[in-house]
Design a protein around this motif. Structure first.
Motif, PDB file in Angstrom:
ATOM      1  N   GLN A   3       0.808  -1.247   0.141  1.00 39.17           N
ATOM      2  CA  GLN A   3      -0.145   0.088   0.111  1.00 39.17           C
ATOM      3  C   GLN A   3       0.790   1.218   0.121  1.00 39.17           C
ATOM      4  OE1 GLN A   3      -2.729   0.064   3.299  1.00 39.17           O
ATOM      5  NE2 GLN A   3      -4.282   1.249   2.128  1.00 39.17           N
ATOM      6  N   LEU A   4       0.381   2.106  -0.695  1.00 41.64           N
ATOM      7  CA  LEU A   4       1.081   3.668  -0.816  1.00 41.64           C
ATOM      8  C   LEU A   4      -0.237   4.634  -0.417  1.00 41.64           C
ATOM      9  CD1 LEU A   4       3.257   3.519  -3.996  1.00 41.64           C
ATOM     10  CD2 LEU A   4       4.007   3.323  -1.829  1.00 41.64           C
ATOM     11  N   VAL A   5       0.198   5.250   0.607  1.00 43.37           N
ATOM     12  CA  VAL A   5      -0.807   6.293   0.843  1.00 43.37           C
ATOM     13  C   VAL A   5      -0.386   7.777   0.920  1.00 43.37           C
ATOM     14  CG1 VAL A   5      -2.577   7.284   2.776  1.00 43.37           C
ATOM     15  CG2 VAL A   5      -1.958   4.743   2.376  1.00 43.37           C
ATOM     16  N   LEU A  20       4.290  17.040   0.267  1.00 45.55           N
ATOM     17  CA  LEU A  20       3.338  15.779   0.063  1.00 45.55           C
ATOM     18  C   LEU A  20       4.087  14.562   0.653  1.00 45.55           C
ATOM     19  CD1 LEU A  20       2.010  16.002  -3.571  1.00 45.55           C
ATOM     20  CD2 LEU A  20       1.221  17.040  -1.514  1.00 45.55           C
ATOM     21  N   SER A  21       3.552  13.666   1.417  1.00 39.74           N
ATOM     22  CA  SER A  21       4.034  12.606   1.868  1.00 39.74           C
ATOM     23  C   SER A  21       3.548  11.423   1.347  1.00 39.74           C
ATOM     24  CB  SER A  21       3.792  12.476   3.619  1.00 39.74           C
ATOM     25  OG  SER A  21       4.674  13.457   4.288  1.00 39.74           O
ATOM     26  N   CYS A  22       4.274  10.211   1.138  1.00 41.78           N
ATOM     27  CA  CYS A  22       3.663   8.924   0.796  1.00 41.78           C
ATOM     28  C   CYS A  22       4.283   7.725   1.676  1.00 41.78           C
ATOM     29  CB  CYS A  22       4.322   8.790  -0.785  1.00 41.78           C
ATOM     30  SG  CYS A  22       4.116   7.143  -1.255  1.00 41.78           S
ATOM     31  N   ALA A  23       3.345   7.213   2.277  1.00 36.31           N
ATOM     32  CA  ALA A  23       3.708   6.165   3.393  1.00 36.31           C
ATOM     33  C   ALA A  23       3.544   4.851   2.729  1.00 36.31           C
ATOM     34  CB  ALA A  23       2.873   6.425   4.712  1.00 36.31           C
ATOM     35  N   ALA A  24       4.732   4.033   2.702  1.00 37.66           N
ATOM     36  CA  ALA A  24       4.602   2.787   2.219  1.00 37.66           C
ATOM     37  C   ALA A  24       4.351   1.690   3.272  1.00 37.66           C
ATOM     38  CB  ALA A  24       5.737   2.592   1.325  1.00 37.66           C
ATOM     39  N   ILE A  70      12.492  15.796  -4.153  1.00 36.07           N
ATOM     40  CA  ILE A  70      12.116  14.603  -3.674  1.00 36.07           C
ATOM     41  C   ILE A  70      12.842  14.140  -2.974  1.00 36.07           C
ATOM     42  CG2 ILE A  70      13.127  13.480  -5.642  1.00 36.07           C
ATOM     43  CD1 ILE A  70      10.884  11.196  -5.465  1.00 36.07           C
ATOM     44  N   SER A  71      12.422  13.371  -1.709  1.00 34.01           N
ATOM     45  CA  SER A  71      13.309  12.822  -0.561  1.00 34.01           C
ATOM     46  C   SER A  71      12.634  11.645   0.021  1.00 34.01           C
ATOM     47  CB  SER A  71      13.556  13.907   0.321  1.00 34.01           C
ATOM     48  OG  SER A  71      12.181  14.314   1.214  1.00 34.01           O
ATOM     49  N   ARG A  72      13.292  10.917   0.819  1.00 36.40           N
ATOM     50  CA  ARG A  72      13.001   9.491   1.196  1.00 36.40           C
ATOM     51  C   ARG A  72      13.424   9.554   2.566  1.00 36.40           C
ATOM     52  NH1 ARG A  72      13.868   4.381  -1.864  1.00 36.40           N
ATOM     53  NH2 ARG A  72      13.862   5.576  -3.786  1.00 36.40           N
ATOM     54  N   TYR A  80       8.909  11.857   0.057  1.00 37.16           N
ATOM     55  CA  TYR A  80       8.036  13.248   0.284  1.00 37.16           C
ATOM     56  C   TYR A  80       8.254  13.987  -1.126  1.00 37.16           C
ATOM     57  CZ  TYR A  80       8.703  12.041   5.148  1.00 37.16           C
ATOM     58  OH  TYR A  80       8.716  11.461   6.414  1.00 37.16           O
ATOM     59  N   LEU A  81       7.525  14.987  -1.196  1.00 39.76           N
ATOM     60  CA  LEU A  81       7.741  15.991  -2.265  1.00 39.76           C
ATOM     61  C   LEU A  81       7.706  17.280  -1.830  1.00 39.76           C
ATOM     62  CD1 LEU A  81       8.318  16.213  -5.322  1.00 39.76           C
ATOM     63  CD2 LEU A  81       5.757  16.377  -5.725  1.00 39.76           C
TER      64      LEU A  81
END
Length: 117
Positions: A3-5, A20-24, A70-72, A80-81
Motif C-alpha cells: 500500500q502507498l498512501v 506531500l508525503s507517501c507512506a509505504a 523529492i526525498s525519502r 516526500y515531495l
C-alpha cells in the motif's frame, strides 16, 4: 498487502509551498524507486520526480526543476515531495508510485493539490 498512501495535498495560494508525503507499507521502500506523478483535468499523467533506490539519484520533470525536491526516509518507509513556488499550473492530483521510475509497480490513491488565489 502493498500500500502507498499519499497525504499533504490541499489548497494553496500561488507562490506558496506544500509538502506531500507517501507512506509505504507491505514492502521495504529502500530497494525500490519511488516517484511522484500528477494528472490535471483533461491532461495526460506527467512524471514529476523520481528517486532511485539503488543509488539515491533523483530525476525531475521540466516543470519541477528548481522548485520541487523529492526525498525519502527509509527508516519511516516514507517518501516526500517538497513543492515551492507553486503555480496555478501545478494544480493536479498527485500520485506516488513505487517500483521503477520508468514503470512503477505500485500506485497510491492520489492527493489533490489546488493552487489558487
Amino acid at each position: 498487502q502493498v500500500q502507498l498512501v499519499e497525504s499533504g495535498g490541499g489548497l494553496v495560494q500561488p507562490g506558496g509551498s506544500l509538502r506531500l508525503s507517501c507512506a509505504a507499507s507491505g514492502f521495504t521502500l529502500d530497494y525500490y524507486d519511488i516517484g511522484w506523478f500528477r494528472q490535471a483535468p483533461g491532461k495526460e499523467r506527467e512524471g514529476v520526480s523520481c528517486s532511485r533506490g539503488r543509488d539515491g539519484s533523483t530525476v525531475y520533470g521540466e516543470s519541477a526543476k528548481g522548485r520541487f525536491t523529492i526525498s525519502r526516509d527509509n527508516a519511516k518507509n516514507t517518501a516526500y515531495l517538497q513543492m515551492n513556488s507553486l503555480e496555478q499550473e501545478d494544480t493536479a492530483v498527485y500520485y506516488c508510485a513505487a517500483g521503477s521510475c520508468e514503470v512503477p509497480d505500485y500506485w497510491g490513491q492520489g492527493t489533490q493539490v489546488t493552487v489558487s488565489s
